[in-house]
Design a protein around this motif. Structure first.
Motif, PDB file in Angstrom:
ATOM      1  N   MET A 200     -45.331  59.681  90.435  1.00 18.27           N
ATOM      2  CA  MET A 200     -44.262  58.807  91.097  1.00 18.27           C
ATOM      3  C   MET A 200     -43.948  57.437  90.090  1.00 18.27           C
ATOM      4  SD  MET A 200     -46.044  58.279  94.911  1.00 18.27           S
ATOM      5  CE  MET A 200     -47.508  57.708  94.340  1.00 18.27           C
ATOM      6  N   VAL A 201     -44.505  57.399  89.086  1.00 17.28           N
ATOM      7  CA  VAL A 201     -44.243  56.555  88.009  1.00 17.28           C
ATOM      8  C   VAL A 201     -42.645  56.610  87.743  1.00 17.28           C
ATOM      9  CG1 VAL A 201     -44.910  57.470  85.918  1.00 17.28           C
ATOM     10  CG2 VAL A 201     -44.854  54.974  86.135  1.00 17.28           C
ATOM     11  N   TRP A 202     -42.147  57.985  87.780  1.00 16.60           N
ATOM     12  CA  TRP A 202     -40.981  58.087  87.152  1.00 16.60           C
ATOM     13  C   TRP A 202     -39.840  57.861  88.162  1.00 16.60           C
ATOM     14  CZ3 TRP A 202     -40.709  59.344  82.157  1.00 16.60           C
ATOM     15  CH2 TRP A 202     -41.963  59.650  81.415  1.00 16.60           C
ATOM     16  N   LYS A 203     -38.595  57.513  87.582  1.00 18.26           N
ATOM     17  CA  LYS A 203     -37.470  57.455  88.655  1.00 18.26           C
ATOM     18  C   LYS A 203     -36.994  58.680  89.181  1.00 18.26           C
ATOM     19  CE  LYS A 203     -36.128  53.103  86.022  1.00 18.26           C
ATOM     20  NZ  LYS A 203     -35.226  52.283  85.133  1.00 18.26           N
ATOM     21  N   ASP A 204     -36.152  58.480  89.949  1.00 14.11           N
ATOM     22  CA  ASP A 204     -35.748  59.681  91.010  1.00 14.11           C
ATOM     23  C   ASP A 204     -34.981  60.537  90.089  1.00 14.11           C
ATOM     24  OD1 ASP A 204     -37.035  58.574  93.229  1.00 14.11           O
ATOM     25  OD2 ASP A 204     -35.174  57.398  93.805  1.00 14.11           O
ATOM     26  N   PHE A 205     -34.340  60.224  88.963  1.00 16.48           N
ATOM     27  CA  PHE A 205     -33.249  60.934  88.423  1.00 16.48           C
ATOM     28  C   PHE A 205     -34.236  61.828  87.298  1.00 16.48           C
ATOM     29  CE2 PHE A 205     -33.413  57.071  85.524  1.00 16.48           C
ATOM     30  CZ  PHE A 205     -33.438  57.999  84.418  1.00 16.48           C
ATOM     31  N   VAL A 206     -35.326  61.720  87.365  1.00 17.67           N
ATOM     32  CA  VAL A 206     -36.055  62.589  86.390  1.00 17.67           C
ATOM     33  C   VAL A 206     -36.600  63.699  87.007  1.00 17.67           C
ATOM     34  CG1 VAL A 206     -38.200  62.630  85.103  1.00 17.67           C
ATOM     35  CG2 VAL A 206     -37.171  60.531  85.009  1.00 17.67           C
TER      36      VAL A 206
ATOM     37  N   GLN B 113     -38.615  66.957  88.928  1.00 16.78           N
ATOM     38  CA  GLN B 113     -40.036  67.008  89.153  1.00 16.78           C
ATOM     39  C   GLN B 113     -40.883  67.927  88.110  1.00 16.78           C
ATOM     40  OE1 GLN B 113     -41.923  65.751  91.325  1.00 16.78           O
ATOM     41  NE2 GLN B 113     -40.584  64.514  92.534  1.00 16.78           N
ATOM     42  N   PHE B 114     -40.020  69.054  87.567  1.00 14.51           N
ATOM     43  CA  PHE B 114     -40.489  69.797  86.710  1.00 14.51           C
ATOM     44  C   PHE B 114     -40.942  69.296  85.382  1.00 14.51           C
ATOM     45  CE2 PHE B 114     -36.243  70.722  85.918  1.00 14.51           C
ATOM     46  CZ  PHE B 114     -36.133  71.000  84.642  1.00 14.51           C
ATOM     47  N   LEU B 115     -40.324  68.300  85.021  1.00 15.23           N
ATOM     48  CA  LEU B 115     -40.324  67.682  83.763  1.00 15.23           C
ATOM     49  C   LEU B 115     -41.427  66.479  83.783  1.00 15.23           C
ATOM     50  CD1 LEU B 115     -36.621  67.151  82.159  1.00 15.23           C
ATOM     51  CD2 LEU B 115     -38.479  68.643  81.427  1.00 15.23           C
ATOM     52  N   ARG B 116     -41.687  65.821  84.849  1.00 15.31           N
ATOM     53  CA  ARG B 116     -42.732  64.839  84.689  1.00 15.31           C
ATOM     54  C   ARG B 116     -44.018  64.786  84.080  1.00 15.31           C
ATOM     55  NH1 ARG B 116     -40.914  61.788  90.647  1.00 15.31           N
ATOM     56  NH2 ARG B 116     -38.704  61.924  90.301  1.00 15.31           N
ATOM     57  N   PHE B 117     -44.646  65.988  84.556  1.00 19.01           N
ATOM     58  CA  PHE B 117     -45.941  66.216  84.157  1.00 19.01           C
ATOM     59  C   PHE B 117     -45.942  66.514  82.709  1.00 19.01           C
ATOM     60  CE2 PHE B 117     -49.591  69.155  82.989  1.00 19.01           C
ATOM     61  CZ  PHE B 117     -50.452  68.472  83.502  1.00 19.01           C
ATOM     62  N   PRO B 118     -44.885  67.358  82.048  1.00 15.56           N
ATOM     63  CA  PRO B 118     -44.856  67.665  80.535  1.00 15.56           C
ATOM     64  C   PRO B 118     -44.778  66.342  79.934  1.00 15.56           C
ATOM     65  CG  PRO B 118     -43.773  69.244  81.694  1.00 15.56           C
ATOM     66  CD  PRO B 118     -43.919  68.214  82.799  1.00 15.56           C
ATOM     67  N   LEU B 119     -43.627  65.501  80.529  1.00 12.90           N
ATOM     68  CA  LEU B 119     -43.431  64.416  79.665  1.00 12.90           C
ATOM     69  C   LEU B 119     -44.585  63.398  79.627  1.00 12.90           C
ATOM     70  CD1 LEU B 119     -40.052  63.247  81.372  1.00 12.90           C
ATOM     71  CD2 LEU B 119     -40.418  63.891  78.767  1.00 12.90           C
ATOM     72  N   ILE B 120     -45.499  63.302  80.483  1.00 11.88           N
ATOM     73  CA  ILE B 120     -46.624  62.509  80.579  1.00 11.88           C
ATOM     74  C   ILE B 120     -47.494  63.033  79.540  1.00 11.88           C
ATOM     75  CG2 ILE B 120     -48.938  61.712  81.757  1.00 11.88           C
ATOM     76  CD1 ILE B 120     -46.596  60.077  82.478  1.00 11.88           C
ATOM     77  N   ILE B 121     -47.878  64.362  79.312  1.00 12.36           N
ATOM     78  CA  ILE B 121     -48.739  64.808  78.185  1.00 12.36           C
ATOM     79  C   ILE B 121     -48.080  64.567  76.862  1.00 12.36           C
ATOM     80  CG2 ILE B 121     -49.461  67.250  77.434  1.00 12.36           C
ATOM     81  CD1 ILE B 121     -50.858  66.256  79.929  1.00 12.36           C
TER      82      ILE B 121
ATOM     83  N   ILE C 239     -52.080  61.458  86.089  1.00 13.97           N
ATOM     84  CA  ILE C 239     -51.677  62.908  86.388  1.00 13.97           C
ATOM     85  C   ILE C 239     -53.164  63.716  86.831  1.00 13.97           C
ATOM     86  CG2 ILE C 239     -49.826  63.011  84.930  1.00 13.97           C
ATOM     87  CD1 ILE C 239     -51.618  64.007  82.674  1.00 13.97           C
ATOM     88  N   GLN C 240     -53.964  62.886  86.922  1.00 19.27           N
ATOM     89  CA  GLN C 240     -55.322  63.704  87.403  1.00 19.27           C
ATOM     90  C   GLN C 240     -55.115  64.283  88.598  1.00 19.27           C
ATOM     91  OE1 GLN C 240     -58.490  60.682  87.640  1.00 19.27           O
ATOM     92  NE2 GLN C 240     -57.908  59.986  89.571  1.00 19.27           N
ATOM     93  N   LEU C 241     -54.625  64.166  89.800  1.00 22.55           N
ATOM     94  CA  LEU C 241     -54.702  64.841  90.963  1.00 22.55           C
ATOM     95  C   LEU C 241     -53.613  66.260  90.682  1.00 22.55           C
ATOM     96  CD1 LEU C 241     -54.399  61.829  93.647  1.00 22.55           C
ATOM     97  CD2 LEU C 241     -56.331  63.529  92.863  1.00 22.55           C
ATOM     98  N   LYS C 242     -52.901  65.762  89.636  1.00 25.84           N
ATOM     99  CA  LYS C 242     -51.995  67.146  89.496  1.00 25.84           C
ATOM    100  C   LYS C 242     -52.844  68.052  88.703  1.00 25.84           C
ATOM    101  CE  LYS C 242     -47.969  69.391  88.997  1.00 25.84           C
ATOM    102  NZ  LYS C 242     -46.981  69.445  89.994  1.00 25.84           N
ATOM    103  N   ILE C 243     -53.680  67.773  87.989  1.00 28.23           N
ATOM    104  CA  ILE C 243     -54.521  68.572  87.160  1.00 28.23           C
ATOM    105  C   ILE C 243     -55.834  69.271  88.200  1.00 28.23           C
ATOM    106  CG2 ILE C 243     -56.076  68.750  85.458  1.00 28.23           C
ATOM    107  CD1 ILE C 243     -54.835  66.582  84.063  1.00 28.23           C
ATOM    108  N   THR C 244     -56.318  68.363  89.180  1.00 33.38           N
ATOM    109  CA  THR C 244     -57.167  68.831  89.752  1.00 33.38           C
ATOM    110  C   THR C 244     -57.118  68.329  91.191  1.00 33.38           C
ATOM    111  OG1 THR C 244     -59.706  68.851  90.457  1.00 33.38           O
ATOM    112  CG2 THR C 244     -58.595  67.305  88.619  1.00 33.38           C
TER     113      THR C 244
END
Length: 515
Positions: free
Chosen positions: A1-7, A9-17, A124-129
């Protein structure tokens, strides 16, 4: 949820990594460039190593403050401030030859490296598990953390081969600028991962004292051989300071209300066993960081590029090791003791293979399997012991326990183990020089020149010494394996080992501790 709306969804996790990997490349000083830096600044090897270990000490000392920082600042502010710190530290370390400043900046860089990556992993821990399972989260976490360490060595070696040692700093500064812009424009400015908690009840003086104590221990280990250990006055002074500081730290931890490291942390269940096993791991790893480099550089003649290539084998081994841990724990239902034992067996196989590969005719491809075994051993032991710590220590003391374990795992454990292996190697080399030297005279008549003879003598003496050191390493690995088999070491894992606390539960405990 830290990303703004225009980012998307499929890019948010890879961008954090991506941000995590870039921030893992920070550190102020890159120890893979030790030879090039000493030539540029007129330092000795120990100076560069001191700055490198200062970065690891900064990483270690940040653990007790991680959740305090998480609940005090927004995610965007932490990442922006950390990015600015990395840019400044890397730039100054690239152009500055004043060693105390470089050491201080390396410590700061290491401190903010763990802070920034911790904030990213928390998001992103809840995305992982989604089930908050440590058995899933830790293998994923350490694949990237330990793998990034090897990728730093690879990138440093390649950049030195293509340009110079300062090229790595320029590359990382450019990457930090890119990440800084990404965070500034794409992250929400008011997003916070938990309710606000002010900086109250933090023992800053205790943190400084523990840091100075670690610096004293690292100084003794790094410069001990240079100053001839107790025959050198600086070493004797450092030992005196280390003893005094340790007594002061323990007295403060036992008497004030909110110490930086609570005295009860040291008596937590299985803390001593886990600390000793991490010490054994760093000792087994020392042959790969000190003795192995002598073999590849002096006997095989590898430059920075070819030495960096070997890190690909370690990186693959890390991925294999974390995958093995996941399967052994979740699918095959192995005990932690058996998984740890497997990791040390992997170390034993690495030492044994290197013992038989010490020869001038050894090809580079022959070293990749030992490197894979070494990487697998590190990741298996690292992941399984960290998982065991989560099951043995309550959350109240967990991050302080991580700091204490970090003393041996990421702070003085490396230089202490390297000092031990270097001392063994030097003693063995002196003995072999005396033994082999008696054969020079009769060999001289069959040689074209004394220079050729002496060069061959040095090479043979070095190979014999390296083989003997690896022989001792194999013996030590066997002793460690037998000790683990014969010990009554058990880890009683409860629910807190298999499941992480919710952020709201963590916030309440941190809030209570700050009052």
């Amino acid at each position: 949820m830290v990303w703004k709306d225009f980012v998307p969804q499929f890019l948010r996790f890879p961008l954090i990594i991506f941000i995590i990997v870039v921030y893992m490349f920070s550190g102020g000083i890159y120890m893979s460039a030790v030879a090039e830096m000493t030539g540029t600044w007129g330092w000795i090897n120990e100076d560069v190593m001191m700055a490198g270990y200062a970065s690891m000490t900064g990483l270690t000392m940040a653990f007790p403050l991680l959740f305090r920082i998480l609940f005090r600042f927004t995610t965007r502010d932490v990442l922006l401030f950390s990015g600015a710190v990395f840019i400044i530290c890397d730039y100054i370390c690239m152009i500055c030859d004043f060693l105390p400043l470089v050491v201080a900046l390396s410590f700061i860089s290491g401190f903010f490296r763990i802070v920034s990556t911790f904030v990213c992993w928390s998001s992103i821990q809840l995305k992982i598990t989604p089930k908050r399972d440590f058995a899933v989260f830790f293998p994923f976490l350490f694949t990237f953390v330990l793998g990034s360490v090897q990728l730093v060595n690879v990138a440093t070696g390649y950049s030195i081969y293509a340009f110079d040692w300062q090229a790595m700093h320029r590359i990382t500064i450019g990457a930090f600028i890119l990440v800084f812009a990404l965070v500034y424009f794409c992250m929400r400015s008011k997003f916070r991962q938990g309710p606000y908690i002010p900086f109250k009840g933090i023992d800053y003086l205790g943190g400084i004292m523990w840091t100075l104590w670690l610096f004293c221990i690292i100084f003794i280990c790094v410069y001990g051989e240079h100053y001839d250990w107790l025959d050198g006055e600086p070493i004797r002074i450092a030992i005196a300071f280390a003893v005094i500081l340790l007594l002061m730290c323990l007295q403060r931890a036992a008497t004030i209300r909110h110490p930086y490291i609570n005295i009860r942390t040291f008596s937590q269940h299985n803390m001593l066993y886990i600390f000793i096993l991490f010490g054994c791991m760093t000792l087994m790893s020392a042959t790969a960081t000190s003795t192995q480099n002598i073999f590849t550089s002096s006997i095989l003649g590898y430059d920075a590029r070819h030495n960096a290539d070997l890190n690909w084998g370690i990186t693959a081994g890390i991925a294999v090791g974390t995958g093995f841990f996941f399967m052994a724990l979740t699918k095959w239902k192995w005990r932690i003791k058996d998984i740890v034992l497997t990791g040390f067996v992997s170390f034993l196989l690495y030492q044994t293979m290197l013992y038989f590969l010490i020869d001038p005719s050894t090809e580079k491809y022959m070293l990749y399997l030992p490197m894979l075994l070494k990487g697998a051993g590190v990741s298996i032991v690292y992941t399984s012991l960290t998982y065991a710590l989560a099951g043995c220590v309550t959350f109240e003391y967990y991050f302080e326990a991580m700091c204490v374990i970090g003393f041996i795992r990421t702070s003085f454990g490396g230089p202490l183990s390297s000092a031990i292996m270097t001392r063994i190697f030097n003693n063995v080399k002196q003995a072999n020089t005396a033994n082999l030297g008696s054969y020079i005279d009769p060999m001289y008549y069959n040689c074209e020149s004394f220079q050729t003879l002496y060069s061959e003598f040095q090479r043979q003496m070095l190979m014999v010494s390296l083989k003997e050191v690896y022989g001792w390493a194999v013996i030590m690995a066997v002793i460690i394996l037998l000790a683990i088999l014969l010990s009554d070491y058990r880890v009683h894992l409860g629910a807190r080992a298999s499941q992480m606390l919710r952020l709201s539960q963590i916030w309440r405990q941190v809030r209570h501790k700050s009052d």
